[in-house]
Enzyme design. Structure first.
Site, short mmCIF file in Angstrom:
data_model
loop_
_atom_site.label_atom_id
_atom_site.label_comp_id
_atom_site.label_asym_id
_atom_site.label_seq_id
_atom_site.Cartn_x
_atom_site.Cartn_y
_atom_site.Cartn_z
CG ASP A 47 -2.05 -0.91 1.14
OD1 ASP A 47 -2.34 -1.36 0.02
OD2 ASP A 47 -2.67 -1.20 2.18
CE LYS A 69 -6.42 8.36 -4.12
NZ LYS A 69 -6.31 8.33 -2.68
CG MET A 184 -7.38 7.25 7.65
SD MET A 184 -8.31 5.90 6.92
CE MET A 184 -8.70 4.93 8.35
N1 SAH Z 1 -3.13 0.20 9.49
C1 SAH Z 1 -2.56 1.51 9.75
C2 SAH Z 1 -3.59 2.61 9.62
C3 SAH Z 1 -4.13 2.77 8.21
S1 SAH Z 1 -5.23 4.10 8.09
C4 SAH Z 1 -1.93 1.52 11.15
O1 SAH Z 1 -2.16 0.58 11.91
O2 SAH Z 1 -1.19 2.45 11.47
C5 SAH Z 1 -4.19 5.39 7.54
C6 SAH Z 1 -3.96 6.39 8.64
O3 SAH Z 1 -2.97 5.91 9.53
C7 SAH Z 1 -3.44 7.73 8.19
O4 SAH Z 1 -4.48 8.56 7.72
C8 SAH Z 1 -2.84 8.26 9.46
O5 SAH Z 1 -3.85 8.72 10.33
C9 SAH Z 1 -2.25 6.99 10.07
N2 SAH Z 1 -0.83 6.80 9.77
C10 SAH Z 1 -0.28 5.75 9.17
N3 SAH Z 1 1.07 5.87 9.11
C11 SAH Z 1 1.36 7.05 9.71
C12 SAH Z 1 2.58 7.74 9.99
N4 SAH Z 1 3.78 7.26 9.64
N5 SAH Z 1 2.49 8.93 10.62
C13 SAH Z 1 1.31 9.43 11.00
N6 SAH Z 1 0.13 8.82 10.76
C14 SAH Z 1 0.16 7.64 10.13
#
Ligand code: SAH
Length: 275
Positions: A47, A69, A184
């Site tokens: 992803d 995307k 998000m």
């Molecule tokens: N499965 C992922 C979350 C996916 S949803 C997890 O467990 O972290 C995507 C959201 O995750 C983003 O919109 C943001 O809110 C957060 N996110 C993921 N990686 C991030 C990072 N390195 N820094 C800050 N927010 C992050």
């Protein structure tokens, strides 16, 4: 190299799918199982949130297959991605499905795994460090502390249509948990903050936006609940948002900042209270 035998790591069998969390960015936060999978996979379906440094750890012959995307075109639909993974597994590939953070935290990992169940394909789940816990730790913000909170709530600021989830009882969320961790949520932050304050959260409660957590581009904005709504348009994505007293602990626990010369306060909570 990892000593597979000593760690008791399982073989990655052809025709199997491993659904693996890559963590928030720093390759050092990969699990031994994730690293093992990267070394054995025939194809890595990844992803947008998977850090490029992590993809470079795949074995040289592995095909890298991007499931996000492409050139501004919309993301492939979830059924398309699941169908692709199933097809690759049926071709007897070792399929590594790599997701940012933890695959079971707002990551559609459960949906993909259920599609594998329906297709009769063997799979393994490898949890990862989620942005809302490990990413915040890189900003020096713990999700719990005995003096501030005995509960924490993880919320998504987006539903599958991209809107603020209306199915959520924002009043209950605002009142029910001293610490809120919002995934998000940057795009709709003004509206989310409005709902939280309307439901009784104090506008001057500490809040932070942590962008690109655990990567070289990490950026942390600390402010109040009311004010982070205005800051949200200038914060880079991906970003995790945290609301609650735990944010004050960053004054004592910004360990990354300390490497760059920041003076840490050993009593960040008491000091605030005295003011
Ligand atoms: N499965 C992922 C979350 C996916 S949803 C997890 O467990 O972290 C995507 C959201 O995750 C983003 O919109 C943001 O809110 C957060 N996110 C993921 N990686 C991030 C990072 N390195 N820094 C800050 N927010 C992050």
């Amino acid at each position: 190299m990892i000593d597979n035998a000593r760690l008791g790591l399982p073989d990655f069998e052809p025709g199997h799918v491993w659904l693996v969390g890559a963590g928030p960015g720093d390759p050092g936060l990969l699990s031994a199982l994730a690293l093992h999978a990267l070394g054995q996979a025939d194809v890595v379906v990844y992803d947008a949130l998977v850090d490029p440094r992590i993809l470079r750890l795949a074995q040289p012959a592995a095909a890298l297959d991007y499931a996000g995307k492409r050139g501004g075109r919309p993301s492939p639909s979830q059924p398309d991605i699941s169908a692709r993974i199933i097809r690759l597994a049926r071709e007897q590939k070792r399929v590594l499905r790599l997701k940012g953070g933890d695959p079971f935290v707002f990551g559609r990992g459960a949906e993909e795994a259920l599609a594998l169940v329906a297709a009769g394909i063997s799979f393994r789940i490898v949890p990862g460090i989620t942005a809302g816990i490990g990413g915040l730790a890189y900003a020096g913000i713990p999700v719990t502390h005995r003096e501030t909170n005995s509960a924490v709530t993880f919320v998504t600021g987006h539903n599958s249509a991209g809107a603020v989830p209306d199915g959520l009882d924002w009043k209950a969320i605002a009142r029910g948990s001293p610490v809120l961790v919002l995934y998000m949520a940057l795009k709709h932050l003004p509206s989310i903050v409005g709902r939280l304050i309307a439901a009784g959260r104090a506008g001057n409660e500490p809040a932070a936006i942590v962008s690109n957590a655990s990567t070289p581009d990490q950026q942390v904005l600390v402010s109040t609940l009311r004010e982070i709504a205005e800051l949200s348009s200038s914060a880079p994505t991906p970003a995790i948002i945290v609301v609650g007293e735990v944010v004050r602990l960053r004054a004592g626990l910004d360990w990354l900042g300390a490497f760059a010369g920041r003076q840490l306060d050993p009593n960040p909570l008491t000091r605030e209270k005295r003011r």
